[in-house]
Design an enzyme around this catalytic site. Structure first.
Site, PDB file in Angstrom:
ATOM      1  N   HIS A  20      54.158  24.028  41.765  1.00  0.00           N
ATOM      2  CA  HIS A  20      55.087  24.345  40.680  1.00  0.00           C
ATOM      3  C   HIS A  20      55.356  25.839  40.591  1.00  0.00           C
ATOM      4  O   HIS A  20      55.805  26.320  39.553  1.00  0.00           O
ATOM      5  CB  HIS A  20      54.529  23.826  39.359  1.00  0.00           C
ATOM      6  CG  HIS A  20      54.379  22.340  39.346  1.00  0.00           C
ATOM      7  ND1 HIS A  20      55.364  21.510  38.890  1.00  0.00           N
ATOM      8  CD2 HIS A  20      53.382  21.536  39.803  1.00  0.00           C
ATOM      9  CE1 HIS A  20      54.968  20.252  39.023  1.00  0.00           C
ATOM     10  NE2 HIS A  20      53.767  20.241  39.579  1.00  0.00           N
ATOM     11  N   GLU A  29      41.296  43.102  55.938  1.00  0.00           N
ATOM     12  CA  GLU A  29      40.601  44.316  56.378  1.00  0.00           C
ATOM     13  C   GLU A  29      40.172  44.228  57.829  1.00  0.00           C
ATOM     14  O   GLU A  29      40.049  45.247  58.507  1.00  0.00           O
ATOM     15  CB  GLU A  29      39.362  44.576  55.502  1.00  0.00           C
ATOM     16  CG  GLU A  29      39.716  45.065  54.113  1.00  0.00           C
ATOM     17  CD  GLU A  29      38.547  45.724  53.381  1.00  0.00           C
ATOM     18  OE1 GLU A  29      37.386  45.367  53.656  1.00  0.00           O
ATOM     19  OE2 GLU A  29      38.816  46.601  52.534  1.00  0.00           O
ATOM     20  N   LYS A  60      40.435  56.920  49.171  1.00  0.00           N
ATOM     21  CA  LYS A  60      39.209  57.334  48.480  1.00  0.00           C
ATOM     22  C   LYS A  60      39.162  58.857  48.367  1.00  0.00           C
ATOM     23  O   LYS A  60      38.838  59.407  47.320  1.00  0.00           O
ATOM     24  CB  LYS A  60      37.978  56.828  49.234  1.00  0.00           C
ATOM     25  CG  LYS A  60      37.831  55.320  49.192  1.00  0.00           C
ATOM     26  CD  LYS A  60      36.542  54.868  49.878  1.00  0.00           C
ATOM     27  CE  LYS A  60      36.575  53.362  50.124  1.00  0.00           C
ATOM     28  NZ  LYS A  60      35.454  52.891  50.942  1.00  0.00           N
TER      29      LYS A  60
END
Lengths: 434, 434
Positions: free
Chosen positions: B304, B283, B418
């Site tokens: 792994h 951000e 938003k």
């Protein structure tokens, strides 16, 4: 019946996403190149000759898996799944669904002394069991955890047979896990030598922990089988979601340098699925300088962490958003409380309504910012849906390997690190070189 | 006294890593360009004029935080931390240390109906409390979770004052969280308006959950203060780890296209730290097409899963390995058992010996494959170490933003999503567009 999952790559084409997208012409070239490999894969699936997925047509081994799980559950309140990478990530992905587990599963995948001490302190050792999983039977982390934890369990149950609460999985032949199992006199389930760890989720490696978690393991395989049907309906691959997904990844890498692929489900229970696929994609494709880097993200959480970067940072990513039907699910906000808070847009809505609106809004935002988006969807997150998505991702990964010209089934580079770690242990060099 | 953490970028220089590395000459240019911004930052720190870190010189608010935690712990066995992004990741990173928490903390950061239902089903609502955290006071996910969960808690405790088990944090002024708090008659701690969520870990946002987890919150700040001292000793920044870290990231991006930065601690308890930093980095830097993508990885697990890609996939990454002193820690393998298993290299070694050997082996492997590596180290993973690393990463992020020419403190692009989500809720469009 609707398909077991939906798959939509329109958001990767220029006519939807704008300058971020691919063209039908260039995709056509990729599809043509893919049709040969797809014919091979389709043939192998038809002839039950692709072991990781051929499993999904079987059911004769499910009773044994369920029996083993029932036996462990009888003498255990907690079961440690001792394994790493392909020996744990698939099981973790499936068991994320558990709401009423028969036993409390703990995944021990890291020989971190602090974690292991906390584990031992948090359980009743006399009611704890273990499943030790290593395909080769020689994974150092798995061995050291097994050799330090299993004796502690045995010490707490001097009167019981270890076979009642410890079981192992390894490939046949002579290997360290098999030798320990003989010494401890515990059963060993065969790990199919032809199925690599990261492709093993539909075997007992994934399904025994799933059964311990109280899940419907038949539904996992049935969902996978449905996904295979859905894909193999397409003769030339153009309509097979797995071929489309591989093609668009490779084409976006070639033309636009989309070296990062973000996998972002909108369900907490699918986050471990994303981490399972992250291994599958990385180890299968990341070789000879090729491959792309898969990042696991989680909606809505990462809207508040990564979305800024995704929308406005470097244009080097493609996005796969996995949606589910959420509208109407969850608790509803009282309209009075919402009004009082000054948050009228939430009045009368449920938590599922909000999460549902957010998954769509994130897709819209990405497209508006010319970021290529693939949409996958399931109606609900259950055993069949996870099985289907896992089968899809296996097919897609193998097809992407064909397209990149790499071997989807080896992992040559990591052997190096294993050798270096052993060397350091043998020479006592466990700190940095001076 | 040794430094609170070590920092070593030699593995990013061509004389160590070979063709993967940067040159002293080009780094000199970056250091010169950074000296002005560093002088500003150093001045701000000296004058207590950089709020996120100025906090670390304070202690007068710690008693209040501890008191609030003690009061909550008195009436709660479980406390839900309701917040998302910067309102939860820092607290999650700190509380990963908890071994003897006063209460069972649950982080509710996603309005996933399934998770919230499981949460409610798994606790005794009459012994559950909540901390509601939103800087703006208007975060949709936080509000909907608070408005559906807090009333359920209140219904289970009809005779008690809500102030005994619910507390909020928000900035001063009129906002939805404050309005709810007034309605519920619960206390609100001030969120400093000058401290963004992702920089708020040293405030009550990070420290109240840490106190609830039974951690030494004074040590968190003290560790951070030590890290600031360590950095600000360097007048021109050349010897400040945070400036070195930012410089090498930017230089590796510029000269070699290292668009991905992998942060890989070797301790389970530092994995949430990596996810906290992932937000801070994304951000703060991901804007105007700039920034790099930080990936959280975990040793030894990701050896792994991801190491194959890191060693042999595209050469587009730099690596930060966070080591700790591990030799001799943990349970020891019986030499007889190791011999019997045919794993003599583990004979007499502890789990910490193995993990310690592996962190070094991974660094060696990366360097042998010409992949640039920065090494950071702490002697043990405790409150002071986490505080120090967090202060380091904040300084490094702000310096990197200077170098990239972006504003480290805004996140303009996410406002879009938003808006779109609200629109969809208001118009009832919670599914995909047709």
């Amino acid at each position: 019946m609707p398909d077991i999952y939906t798959h939509d790559i329109r958001g990767c084409y220029a006519d939807t996403v704008g300058e971020g997208g691919v063209s039908p012409e260039s995709m056509e070239t990729v599809f043509e190149a893919a049709s040969g490999p797809w014919t091979l894969m389709r043939g192998a699936l038809a002839e039950d000759d692709f072991p990781p997925l051929t499993l999904t047509n079987q059911s004769d081994d499910l009773a044994e898996i369920s029996d083993v799980a029932a036996r462990l559950a009888e003498s255990c309140d907690v079961v440690a799944i001792i394994g790493v990478g392909g020996s744990s990530l698939g099981a973790e992905a499936l068991t994320a669904l558990a709401t009423q587990p028969s036993v409390d599963l703990r995944f021990l995948d890291n020989p971190d002394p602090e974690t292991l001490a906390r584990f031992k302190a948090s359980v009743d050792l006399a009611r704890t069991g273990a499943v030790v999983v290593s395909k080769s039977g020689g994974t150092a982390e798995t061995l050291i955890m097994a050799m330090t934890i299993v004796p502690a369990l045995a010490a707490a149950r001097p009167a019981e047979s270890m076979a009642d609460y410890v079981i192992a999985m390894a490939e046949p032949g002579d290997n360290p896990v098999r030798r320990l199992a003989t010494h401890w006199n515990i059963p060993v389930l065969d790990h199919d030598p032809e199925i690599g760890g990261r492709y093993s989720v539909f075997s007992a490696v994934g399904l025994l922990p799933a059964a311990l978690a109280g899940l419907d393991i038949e539904a996992v395989r049935a969902g996978a089988a449905d996904a295979i049907d859905l894909n193999t309906r397409s003769e030339d691959g153009r309509d097979a979601p797995a071929v489309q997904g591989a093609a668009v990844s490779i084409e976006l890498l070639r033309t636009r340098g989309a070296r990062i692929t973000v996998l972002m489900p909108y369900a907490d229970a699918m986050w471990p699925l994303a981490r399972w696929h992250r291994q599958l994609w990385a180890e299968s494709l990341g070789k000879n300088g090729r491959g792309t880097t898969l990042i696991d993200a989680l909606g809505a959480v990462d809207q508040h962490s990564q979305l800024q970067l995704y929308l406005d940072g470097p244009d080097d990513k493609m996005f796969t958003i996995i949606t589910q039907h959420l509208g109407g699910r969850g608790d509803r906000v009282s309209p009075e409380l919402a009004a009082l808070a000054g948050a009228d847009y939430l009045a009368g809505h449920t938590t599922g309504d909000l999460l549902g609106a957010e998954q769509e809004a994130t897709i819209d935002s990405l497209l508006e910012h010319n970021r290529p988006v693939r949409r996958m969807g399931v109606s609900r997150v259950d055993e069949a849906a996870l099985g289907a998505l896992m089968a899809h991702f296996m097919l897609e990964t193998v097809m992407a390997a064909f397209m990149l010209g790499v071997d989807a089934f080896d992992q040559p580079a990591v052997e190096d690190g294993k050798r270096l770690a052993r060397q350091r242990l043998l020479t006592g060099q466990t700190g940095p070189k001076s």
